[in-house]
Design a protein around this motif. Structure first.
Motif, PDB file in Angstrom:
ATOM      1  N   LYS A   2      -4.313 -60.497 -27.305  1.00 55.67           N
ATOM      2  CA  LYS A   2      -5.212 -61.530 -27.575  1.00 55.67           C
ATOM      3  C   LYS A   2      -6.858 -61.155 -27.100  1.00 55.67           C
ATOM      4  O   LYS A   2      -6.997 -60.707 -26.084  1.00 55.67           O
ATOM      5  CB  LYS A   2      -4.934 -62.802 -26.748  1.00 55.67           C
ATOM      6  CG  LYS A   2      -3.370 -63.186 -26.999  1.00 55.67           C
ATOM      7  CD  LYS A   2      -3.011 -64.691 -26.301  1.00 55.67           C
ATOM      8  CE  LYS A   2      -1.704 -65.474 -26.666  1.00 55.67           C
ATOM      9  NZ  LYS A   2      -1.422 -66.293 -25.929  1.00 55.67           N
ATOM     10  N   HIS A  27      -2.339 -58.698 -33.633  1.00 56.68           N
ATOM     11  CA  HIS A  27      -2.980 -59.124 -32.591  1.00 56.68           C
ATOM     12  C   HIS A  27      -3.431 -60.519 -32.867  1.00 56.68           C
ATOM     13  O   HIS A  27      -3.756 -60.916 -34.042  1.00 56.68           O
ATOM     14  CB  HIS A  27      -4.550 -58.362 -32.493  1.00 56.68           C
ATOM     15  CG  HIS A  27      -3.824 -56.900 -32.308  1.00 56.68           C
ATOM     16  ND1 HIS A  27      -3.362 -56.248 -30.933  1.00 56.68           N
ATOM     17  CD2 HIS A  27      -3.798 -55.673 -32.935  1.00 56.68           C
ATOM     18  CE1 HIS A  27      -3.018 -55.030 -30.965  1.00 56.68           C
ATOM     19  NE2 HIS A  27      -3.731 -54.602 -32.287  1.00 56.68           N
ATOM     20  N   GLU A  28      -3.748 -61.533 -31.840  1.00 55.34           N
ATOM     21  CA  GLU A  28      -4.505 -62.683 -32.061  1.00 55.34           C
ATOM     22  C   GLU A  28      -5.797 -62.332 -31.595  1.00 55.34           C
ATOM     23  O   GLU A  28      -6.399 -62.340 -30.727  1.00 55.34           O
ATOM     24  CB  GLU A  28      -3.824 -63.443 -31.108  1.00 55.34           C
ATOM     25  CG  GLU A  28      -4.365 -65.193 -31.517  1.00 55.34           C
ATOM     26  CD  GLU A  28      -3.265 -66.131 -30.691  1.00 55.34           C
ATOM     27  OE1 GLU A  28      -3.929 -67.474 -30.828  1.00 55.34           O
ATOM     28  OE2 GLU A  28      -2.778 -66.011 -29.879  1.00 55.34           O
ATOM     29  N   LEU A  29      -6.731 -62.805 -32.715  1.00 54.41           N
ATOM     30  CA  LEU A  29      -8.362 -62.394 -32.818  1.00 54.41           C
ATOM     31  C   LEU A  29      -8.842 -63.622 -33.044  1.00 54.41           C
ATOM     32  O   LEU A  29      -8.817 -64.480 -33.914  1.00 54.41           O
ATOM     33  CB  LEU A  29      -8.550 -61.507 -33.744  1.00 54.41           C
ATOM     34  CG  LEU A  29      -7.834 -60.134 -33.699  1.00 54.41           C
ATOM     35  CD1 LEU A  29      -8.157 -59.362 -35.192  1.00 54.41           C
ATOM     36  CD2 LEU A  29      -8.073 -59.221 -32.645  1.00 54.41           C
ATOM     37  N   VAL A  30      -9.870 -64.116 -32.015  1.00 54.95           N
ATOM     38  CA  VAL A  30     -10.666 -65.431 -32.106  1.00 54.95           C
ATOM     39  C   VAL A  30     -12.049 -64.873 -31.969  1.00 54.95           C
ATOM     40  O   VAL A  30     -12.329 -64.061 -30.900  1.00 54.95           O
ATOM     41  CB  VAL A  30     -10.406 -66.172 -31.226  1.00 54.95           C
ATOM     42  CG1 VAL A  30     -11.129 -67.744 -30.965  1.00 54.95           C
ATOM     43  CG2 VAL A  30      -8.958 -66.808 -31.181  1.00 54.95           C
ATOM     44  N   GLY A  43      -6.782 -63.014 -40.819  1.00 54.12           N
ATOM     45  CA  GLY A  43      -6.405 -62.594 -39.660  1.00 54.12           C
ATOM     46  C   GLY A  43      -7.252 -62.822 -38.316  1.00 54.12           C
ATOM     47  O   GLY A  43      -7.180 -62.662 -37.210  1.00 54.12           O
ATOM     48  N   ARG A  45      -9.465 -65.804 -36.400  1.00 52.47           N
ATOM     49  CA  ARG A  45      -9.958 -67.226 -36.176  1.00 52.47           C
ATOM     50  C   ARG A  45     -11.291 -67.593 -35.662  1.00 52.47           C
ATOM     51  O   ARG A  45     -11.491 -66.889 -34.687  1.00 52.47           O
ATOM     52  CB  ARG A  45      -8.955 -67.851 -35.231  1.00 52.47           C
ATOM     53  CG  ARG A  45      -9.286 -69.361 -34.983  1.00 52.47           C
ATOM     54  CD  ARG A  45      -8.209 -69.908 -33.943  1.00 52.47           C
ATOM     55  NE  ARG A  45      -8.664 -71.180 -33.430  1.00 52.47           N
ATOM     56  CZ  ARG A  45      -7.887 -71.684 -32.173  1.00 52.47           C
ATOM     57  NH1 ARG A  45      -7.164 -70.854 -31.494  1.00 52.47           N
ATOM     58  NH2 ARG A  45      -8.242 -72.955 -31.858  1.00 52.47           N
ATOM     59  N   PHE A  88      -5.026 -70.713 -25.835  1.00 54.39           N
ATOM     60  CA  PHE A  88      -5.540 -69.404 -26.317  1.00 54.39           C
ATOM     61  C   PHE A  88      -6.234 -68.904 -25.076  1.00 54.39           C
ATOM     62  O   PHE A  88      -7.327 -69.219 -24.841  1.00 54.39           O
ATOM     63  CB  PHE A  88      -6.323 -69.193 -27.508  1.00 54.39           C
ATOM     64  CG  PHE A  88      -6.804 -67.993 -27.775  1.00 54.39           C
ATOM     65  CD1 PHE A  88      -6.106 -66.732 -28.373  1.00 54.39           C
ATOM     66  CD2 PHE A  88      -8.331 -67.415 -27.480  1.00 54.39           C
ATOM     67  CE1 PHE A  88      -6.667 -65.679 -28.437  1.00 54.39           C
ATOM     68  CE2 PHE A  88      -8.726 -66.158 -27.456  1.00 54.39           C
ATOM     69  CZ  PHE A  88      -7.956 -65.224 -27.897  1.00 54.39           C
ATOM     70  N   PRO A  90      -7.372 -65.278 -23.703  1.00 51.95           N
ATOM     71  CA  PRO A  90      -7.247 -63.927 -24.203  1.00 51.95           C
ATOM     72  C   PRO A  90      -6.766 -62.846 -22.980  1.00 51.95           C
ATOM     73  O   PRO A  90      -7.116 -63.351 -21.809  1.00 51.95           O
ATOM     74  CB  PRO A  90      -8.826 -63.748 -24.495  1.00 51.95           C
ATOM     75  CG  PRO A  90      -9.559 -64.771 -23.598  1.00 51.95           C
ATOM     76  CD  PRO A  90      -8.777 -65.849 -23.411  1.00 51.95           C
TER      77      PRO A  90
END
Length: 415
Positions: A2, A27-30, A43, A45, A88, A90
């Motif tokens: 994250k 992967h969680e991408l912000v 992919g 946010r 969320f 990270p």
């Protein structure tokens, strides 16, 4: 993993890294940004944050930058806290330190490592301030610059690790910063930015498209301004045109000012230089293209017979390395950040920033005897591939540094 990216102008220096991570998946991408609308990347946010406070136009000059930075920092921190409350949290935060957005991240996410991008430490000497006698600093400049450095100084404590893209930029920071830094460029996609011998460009007022057979001189900057040597370039044009009657000049860039003081002329620095040069320039052979899409910019560089990269001692532009990756024959100004990328006679040519006649002579020589300089473009590309390539040189270093900071057990794996 994250990852929270923080940059007011998404994607900024994270363009290649963000795209690569998104393409890998898993992967969680912000991305936290002020940009609205922000670019849509599959992919990723995107979350807009709003500065908590902006200083008034007549705010006290010595504290104005700090006041703005704390407003950015508090706004970004509140947005990060809201993300965490929503689920969320990270594993790591990657962000630019220059505007203050990272200042309070440790206050809302104390156990999350922060890797900050450090771009420049404002200098009284050795940088653009006071470099050009035509633009002398005011008596208050030393005080204003020292006050501006409150932001990087505070960010030294706000991050666990810092990255700077070039050695010259690292050396602008005080020595004690270096123990927290690693030096590695954002990375150039040399696999995508390549020479193209078959490139063509159509310009509205010309009957036929331009090709590599035409004698094309190019200049590019985000904005046509003094810091990037636009005035020096323009003053070289009459001599270049007189010696090379078939040469055409293609110019990319807006008419504002990204760095330093803007021209007071109603037409910006372009208007100022057009007025100064008058009929000494054949304007029918000069093409101002403005700001162009990225693929069009590539074609301009690929078609160039001689590309000029002029700058005061300041942050090295992506465009310099991108042009080298595309095999351009480079003529640059002989200042520290450019010497780091261009070796005179090997990967390009260097001239005195203050000597437009010498600049013109060098460009004319390149145009008149291209075979004598044919080695420069391939050498320039080879140098960028070896030292600045995103996939093989920069990405592995950045990934290793990120993995070393993360304590949650999450990792980014290279293919």
């Amino acid at each position: 993993m994250k990852i929270l990216f923080v940059h007011q102008n998404m994607p900024g220096q994270y363009r290649e890294m963000l795209q690569w991570l998104a393409e890998q998946g898993g992967h969680e991408l912000v991305f936290l940004t002020q940009r609205d609308p922000a670019p849509k990347i599959k992919g990723v946010r995107t979350v807009q944050y709003h500065p908590h406070h902006r200083p008034a136009k007549d705010a006290y000059g010595l504290s104005k930058v700090w006041e703005e930075a704390t407003g950015y920092g508090f706004g970004a921190a509140q947005a990060a806290a809201k993300l965490a409350k929503g689920g969320f949290k990270p594993d790591i935060i990657l962000g630019h330190t220059g505007w203050g957005e990272l200042l309070f991240m440790k206050d809302v996410l104390p156990d999350v490592p922060v890797l900050g991008f450090f771009e420049y430490y404002y200098l009284n000497t050795g940088g653009p301030v006071g470099f050009d006698p035509e633009d002398p600093p005011s008596a208050h400049s030393p005080f204003l610059l020292r006050a501006r450095n409150a932001v990087p100084n505070a960010n030294y404590e706000a991050v666990d690790l810092g990255v700077v893209p070039t050695q010259w930029q690292q050396d602008s920071f005080p020595a004690h910063f270096h123990e927290k830094f690693y030096c590695c460029h954002d990375g150039i996609r040399t696999d995508l930015l390549t020479p193209d011998p078959d490139v063509e460009i159509s310009l509205g007022r010309l009957e036929k498209p331009l090709t590599r057979q035409d004698e094309i001189v190019t200049f590019m900057a985000r904005n046509l301004e003094r810091t990037r040597g636009f005035h020096v370039f323009m003053r070289a044009l009459p001599q270049i045109q007189a010696a090379r009657p078939e040469a055409r000049v293609l110019i990319i860039g807006g008419n504002g000012a990204s760095y330093g003081k803007a021209s007071t002329h109603p037409g910006g620095l372009r208007g100022e230089m057009e007025e100064e040069l008058g009929d000494r320039v054949d304007w029918s052979r000069v093409h101002f293209l403005g700001k162009v899409p990225y693929d069009q910019y590539q074609k301009v560089i690929q078609i160039s017979r001689c590309h000029m990269y002029l700058t005061m001692p300041f942050v090295l532009s992506w465009s310099c390395l991108e042009a080298m990756s595309m095999g351009a024959t480079m003529v640059g100004t002989d200042v520290g950040p450019v010497r780091e990328a261009i070796r005179h006679g090997e990967t390009g040519l260097l001239v005195d920033f203050f000597n437009p006649d010498a600049l013109a002579d060098q460009v004319v020589e390149v145009l008149a005897n291209p075979e004598s300089y044919a080695h420069l473009g391939p050498n320039a590309r080879a140098h960028v591939v070896e030292n600045y390539d995103f996939l093989t040189r920069c990405l592995p270093e950045h990934i290793a540094r990120i993995n070393s900071l993360v304590t949650t057990g999450a990792k980014i794996n290279l293919p």
